[in-house]
Write an enzyme that holds these catalytic residues in place. Structure first.
Site, PDB file in Angstrom:
ATOM      1  N   PHE A   9     106.202 -92.796  36.490  1.00  0.00           N
ATOM      2  CA  PHE A   9     106.764 -93.559  35.361  1.00  0.00           C
ATOM      3  C   PHE A   9     107.208 -94.971  35.785  1.00  0.00           C
ATOM      4  O   PHE A   9     106.615 -95.984  35.383  1.00  0.00           O
ATOM      5  CB  PHE A   9     107.921 -92.731  34.777  1.00  0.00           C
ATOM      6  CG  PHE A   9     108.883 -93.460  33.888  1.00  0.00           C
ATOM      7  CD1 PHE A   9     108.437 -94.338  32.904  1.00  0.00           C
ATOM      8  CD2 PHE A   9     110.256 -93.245  34.020  1.00  0.00           C
ATOM      9  CE1 PHE A   9     109.345 -95.004  32.073  1.00  0.00           C
ATOM     10  CE2 PHE A   9     111.158 -93.895  33.196  1.00  0.00           C
ATOM     11  CZ  PHE A   9     110.713 -94.785  32.227  1.00  0.00           C
TER      12      PHE A   9
ATOM     13  N   THR B 132     119.335 -93.793  43.346  1.00  0.00           N
ATOM     14  CA  THR B 132     119.770 -93.465  41.986  1.00  0.00           C
ATOM     15  C   THR B 132     121.295 -93.505  41.883  1.00  0.00           C
ATOM     16  O   THR B 132     121.994 -93.263  42.890  1.00  0.00           O
ATOM     17  CB  THR B 132     119.270 -92.052  41.597  1.00  0.00           C
ATOM     18  OG1 THR B 132     119.984 -91.592  40.455  1.00  0.00           O
ATOM     19  CG2 THR B 132     119.470 -91.038  42.709  1.00  0.00           C
ATOM     20  N   ASP B 133     121.796 -93.757  40.680  1.00  0.00           N
ATOM     21  CA  ASP B 133     123.257 -93.725  40.478  1.00  0.00           C
ATOM     22  C   ASP B 133     123.809 -92.312  40.671  1.00  0.00           C
ATOM     23  O   ASP B 133     125.008 -92.126  40.845  1.00  0.00           O
ATOM     24  CB  ASP B 133     123.636 -94.269  39.089  1.00  0.00           C
ATOM     25  CG  ASP B 133     123.067 -93.473  37.927  1.00  0.00           C
ATOM     26  OD1 ASP B 133     122.216 -92.594  38.161  1.00  0.00           O
ATOM     27  OD2 ASP B 133     123.483 -93.732  36.780  1.00  0.00           O
ATOM     28  N   GLU B 134     122.908 -91.307  40.653  1.00  0.00           N
ATOM     29  CA  GLU B 134     123.395 -89.930  40.767  1.00  0.00           C
ATOM     30  C   GLU B 134     123.963 -89.631  42.154  1.00  0.00           C
ATOM     31  O   GLU B 134     124.633 -88.618  42.341  1.00  0.00           O
ATOM     32  CB  GLU B 134     122.279 -88.944  40.399  1.00  0.00           C
ATOM     33  CG  GLU B 134     121.813 -89.173  38.970  1.00  0.00           C
ATOM     34  CD  GLU B 134     120.944 -88.058  38.412  1.00  0.00           C
ATOM     35  OE1 GLU B 134     121.105 -86.907  38.845  1.00  0.00           O
ATOM     36  OE2 GLU B 134     120.111 -88.346  37.544  1.00  0.00           O
TER      37      GLU B 134
ATOM     38  N   TYR C  53     118.817 -82.675  43.808  1.00  0.00           N
ATOM     39  CA  TYR C  53     118.087 -83.949  43.635  1.00  0.00           C
ATOM     40  C   TYR C  53     118.918 -85.095  44.187  1.00  0.00           C
ATOM     41  O   TYR C  53     118.479 -85.848  45.069  1.00  0.00           O
ATOM     42  CB  TYR C  53     117.752 -84.185  42.149  1.00  0.00           C
ATOM     43  CG  TYR C  53     117.378 -85.632  41.834  1.00  0.00           C
ATOM     44  CD1 TYR C  53     116.198 -86.190  42.326  1.00  0.00           C
ATOM     45  CD2 TYR C  53     118.221 -86.433  41.053  1.00  0.00           C
ATOM     46  CE1 TYR C  53     115.866 -87.514  42.050  1.00  0.00           C
ATOM     47  CE2 TYR C  53     117.886 -87.757  40.770  1.00  0.00           C
ATOM     48  CZ  TYR C  53     116.714 -88.290  41.275  1.00  0.00           C
ATOM     49  OH  TYR C  53     116.394 -89.609  41.006  1.00  0.00           O
TER      50      TYR C  53
ATOM     51  N   LYS D  63     118.271 -87.469  47.472  1.00  0.00           N
ATOM     52  CA  LYS D  63     118.106 -88.928  47.321  1.00  0.00           C
ATOM     53  C   LYS D  63     119.113 -89.662  48.224  1.00  0.00           C
ATOM     54  O   LYS D  63     118.798 -90.689  48.821  1.00  0.00           O
ATOM     55  CB  LYS D  63     118.301 -89.356  45.863  1.00  0.00           C
ATOM     56  CG  LYS D  63     117.180 -88.970  44.916  1.00  0.00           C
ATOM     57  CD  LYS D  63     115.841 -89.632  45.213  1.00  0.00           C
ATOM     58  CE  LYS D  63     115.834 -91.127  44.964  1.00  0.00           C
ATOM     59  NZ  LYS D  63     114.492 -91.698  45.199  1.00  0.00           N
TER      60      LYS D  63
HETATM   61  N1  LIG Z   1     113.625 -91.907  35.998  1.00  0.00           N
HETATM   62  C1  LIG Z   1     114.865 -92.319  36.164  1.00  0.00           C
HETATM   63  O1  LIG Z   1     115.655 -92.339  35.211  1.00  0.00           O
HETATM   64  C2  LIG Z   1     115.341 -92.808  37.517  1.00  0.00           C
HETATM   65  C3  LIG Z   1     116.607 -93.406  37.625  1.00  0.00           C
HETATM   66  C4  LIG Z   1     117.029 -93.895  38.876  1.00  0.00           C
HETATM   67  C5  LIG Z   1     116.206 -93.759  39.971  1.00  0.00           C
HETATM   68  N2  LIG Z   1     114.999 -93.160  39.846  1.00  0.00           N
HETATM   69  C6  LIG Z   1     114.137 -93.068  41.036  1.00  0.00           C
HETATM   70  O2  LIG Z   1     112.994 -93.866  40.759  1.00  0.00           O
HETATM   71  C7  LIG Z   1     111.846 -93.317  41.409  1.00  0.00           C
HETATM   72  C8  LIG Z   1     110.736 -93.095  40.410  1.00  0.00           C
HETATM   73  O3  LIG Z   1     111.180 -92.214  39.388  1.00  0.00           O
HETATM   74  P1  LIG Z   1     110.229 -91.811  38.174  1.00  0.00           P
HETATM   75  O4  LIG Z   1     111.097 -91.449  37.044  1.00  0.00           O
HETATM   76  O5  LIG Z   1     109.188 -92.832  38.008  1.00  0.00           O
HETATM   77  O6  LIG Z   1     109.588 -90.485  38.748  1.00  0.00           O
HETATM   78  P2  LIG Z   1     108.182 -89.817  38.449  1.00  0.00           P
HETATM   79  O7  LIG Z   1     108.382 -88.366  38.718  1.00  0.00           O
HETATM   80  O8  LIG Z   1     107.651 -90.230  37.120  1.00  0.00           O
HETATM   81  O9  LIG Z   1     107.210 -90.451  39.543  1.00  0.00           O
HETATM   82  C9  LIG Z   1     107.259 -90.073  40.888  1.00  0.00           C
HETATM   83  C10 LIG Z   1     105.905 -90.410  41.493  1.00  0.00           C
HETATM   84  O10 LIG Z   1     105.975 -90.094  42.884  1.00  0.00           O
HETATM   85  C11 LIG Z   1     104.788 -89.377  43.246  1.00  0.00           C
HETATM   86  N3  LIG Z   1     105.114 -88.504  44.382  1.00  0.00           N
HETATM   87  C12 LIG Z   1     105.942 -87.429  44.386  1.00  0.00           C
HETATM   88  N4  LIG Z   1     105.983 -86.897  45.619  1.00  0.00           N
HETATM   89  C13 LIG Z   1     105.184 -87.664  46.396  1.00  0.00           C
HETATM   90  C14 LIG Z   1     104.827 -87.613  47.771  1.00  0.00           C
HETATM   91  N5  LIG Z   1     105.302 -86.669  48.581  1.00  0.00           N
HETATM   92  N6  LIG Z   1     103.996 -88.562  48.259  1.00  0.00           N
HETATM   93  C15 LIG Z   1     103.489 -89.527  47.441  1.00  0.00           C
HETATM   94  N7  LIG Z   1     103.781 -89.610  46.132  1.00  0.00           N
HETATM   95  C16 LIG Z   1     104.620 -88.687  45.626  1.00  0.00           C
HETATM   96  C17 LIG Z   1     104.397 -88.606  42.000  1.00  0.00           C
HETATM   97  O11 LIG Z   1     103.042 -88.221  42.013  1.00  0.00           O
HETATM   98  C18 LIG Z   1     104.737 -89.616  40.919  1.00  0.00           C
HETATM   99  O12 LIG Z   1     103.648 -90.467  40.669  1.00  0.00           O
HETATM  100  C19 LIG Z   1     112.329 -92.050  42.094  1.00  0.00           C
HETATM  101  O13 LIG Z   1     112.602 -92.359  43.426  1.00  0.00           O
HETATM  102  C20 LIG Z   1     113.612 -91.683  41.367  1.00  0.00           C
HETATM  103  O14 LIG Z   1     114.494 -90.989  42.216  1.00  0.00           O
HETATM  104  C21 LIG Z   1     114.537 -92.671  38.645  1.00  0.00           C
END
Ligand SMILES: NC(=O)c1ccc[n+]([C@@H]2O[C@H](COP(=O)([O-])OP(=O)(O)OC[C@H]3O[C@@H](n4cnc5c(N)ncnc54)[C@H](O)[C@@H]3O)[C@@H](O)[C@H]2O)c1
Length: 335
Positions: A12, A125-127, A149, A153
């Protein structure tokens, strides 16, 4: 020419970040490394696949050989790759420990062999702060993650920090609040509600829906990460919040309103164990670098709903394969 490695770029936020780079920067090359887990989709990158300045490598960030190949000649690494769903982490934490800790370690180990590397951005993440009932977290607040999670992180980002201190790796850590916007996997609350309502289905609200989240539009997050690459200070942590706080029940009403529907389409389901009550971030540090949120929740939600209405071909096949527990309440019916 600046060369970026974006890990997790088929997910995403990662795919929105690749789009942000190509929309706003010239003379760049972007390489994506992604394992394509359940939440990663090659289709998220289809607009760039034919560009000569884009490259996709399918692989795991825990695999040192692939990481070495992916990192060759890059100046900037942005690590979005992660297992990212809290409910899944409570159900089965192992994949989180592997990717979110060992995967980050593998990237860092390879990164320190690259003298040309100018930035390593670890997306946290803020978490990692845990939850807060009143006030807001600053970057120096205590770190008390409360689920597998957020704990993994935190492990990943502290390892990254240790590589800055110990080996001088140019690490910057970002801690963002809840993101929403196009291409978010439909198990997450906003796309789950939106796609359910497109189909006339009820929206499952955990507990009484009192938990409060701070919503950040994904493009605002991408702009913040880009700014950190350009102007951030190595070794520092930066909060990135939407500063749009809302309880989950208010969020449900807001989305129902956009569909002209009422509360009869809300279904209260069993709450998540140990559900964090509220997140809130003080963002003055990144604002001093010149960042601002450009989307308030009303504007961002309208754009998001429109995107899901116009992109059924993207989410329908995904939703068909999705864990059905999200549809009915991951932790079951309300007891
Ligand atoms: N979505 C949120 O609200 C949010 C908020 C704060 C931080 N984050 C952080 O932002 C980042 C992205 O989040 P997102 O929501 O896009 O997640 P997502 O699950 O949509 O995307 C994660 C991506 O990482 C890939 N992936 C997973 N394991 C992998 C591995 N071992 N090797 C290579 N690729 C791998 C997946 O295939 C996927 O494309 C994460 O690190 C998450 O912790 C997300």
């Amino acid at each position: 020419m600046r060369k970026y490695l974006v890990t997790g770029g088929a997910g995403f936020i990662g795919s929105n970040f690749v789009k942000y780079l190509f929309d706003t920067r010239k003379d760049i090359k972007v390489r994506v490394l992604d394992k394509l887990t359940y939440s990663g989709h090659r289709a998220n990158l289809k607009d760039f696949e034919k560009r000569p300045d884009f490259e996709f490598i399918k692989g795991d960030i825990c695999d040192a050989q692939i990481v070495q190949k992916a990192m060759r000649d890059v100046e900037v690494v942005v690590n979005f790759a992660a297992e990212s769903a809290v409910d899944r982490s409570i159900d089965d934490p192992q994949a989180f420990i592997k990717t979110d800790i060992f995967g980050v370690y593998t990237l860092l180990e390879e990164a320190r062999k690259h003298p040309g590397l100018k930035r390593f951005i670890q997306i946290s993440t803020d978490e990692v702060y845990g939850h807060i009932l009143k006030g807001s977290f600053t970057e120096t607040s205590e770190l008390r993650p409360r689920n597998p999670y957020s704990a993994s992180k935190l492990g990943g980002e502290r390892l990254a920090y240790s590589f800055f201190v110990t080996y001088g790796l140019p690490v910057i850590i970002s801690r963002a609040s809840n993101n929403y916007g196009p291409r978010c996997y439909p198990e997450k609350v906003i796309p789950l509600f939106v796609t359910n309502l497109i189909d006339g289905l009820k929206v499952p609200v955990y507990g009484k829906g009192r938990q409060i989240r701070d919503w950040l539009f994904v493009r605002d997050h991408c702009a913040a990460v880009d700014l950190l690459i350009e102007k951030g200070v190595n070794g520092e942590v930066y909060n990135i919040g939407g500063q749009q706080e809302l309880s989950n029940i208010e969020l449900a009403y807001r989305i129902l309103g956009l569909f002209g529907k009422d509360e009869s389409l809300i279904k209260f389901v069993q709450d998540r164990p140990g559900h964090d009550f509220r997140y809130s971030l003080d963002c003055s540090k990144i604002k001093k670098l010149g960042w601002r949120q450009h989307h308030n929740l009303n504007k961002g939600l309208k754009e998001t709903v429109e995107w899901y209405k116009n992109n059924e071909a993207w989410w329908r096949p995904i939703k068909k394969k999705m864990d059905q527990r999200y549809q009915h309440g991951f932790w079951g019916e309300k007891k």
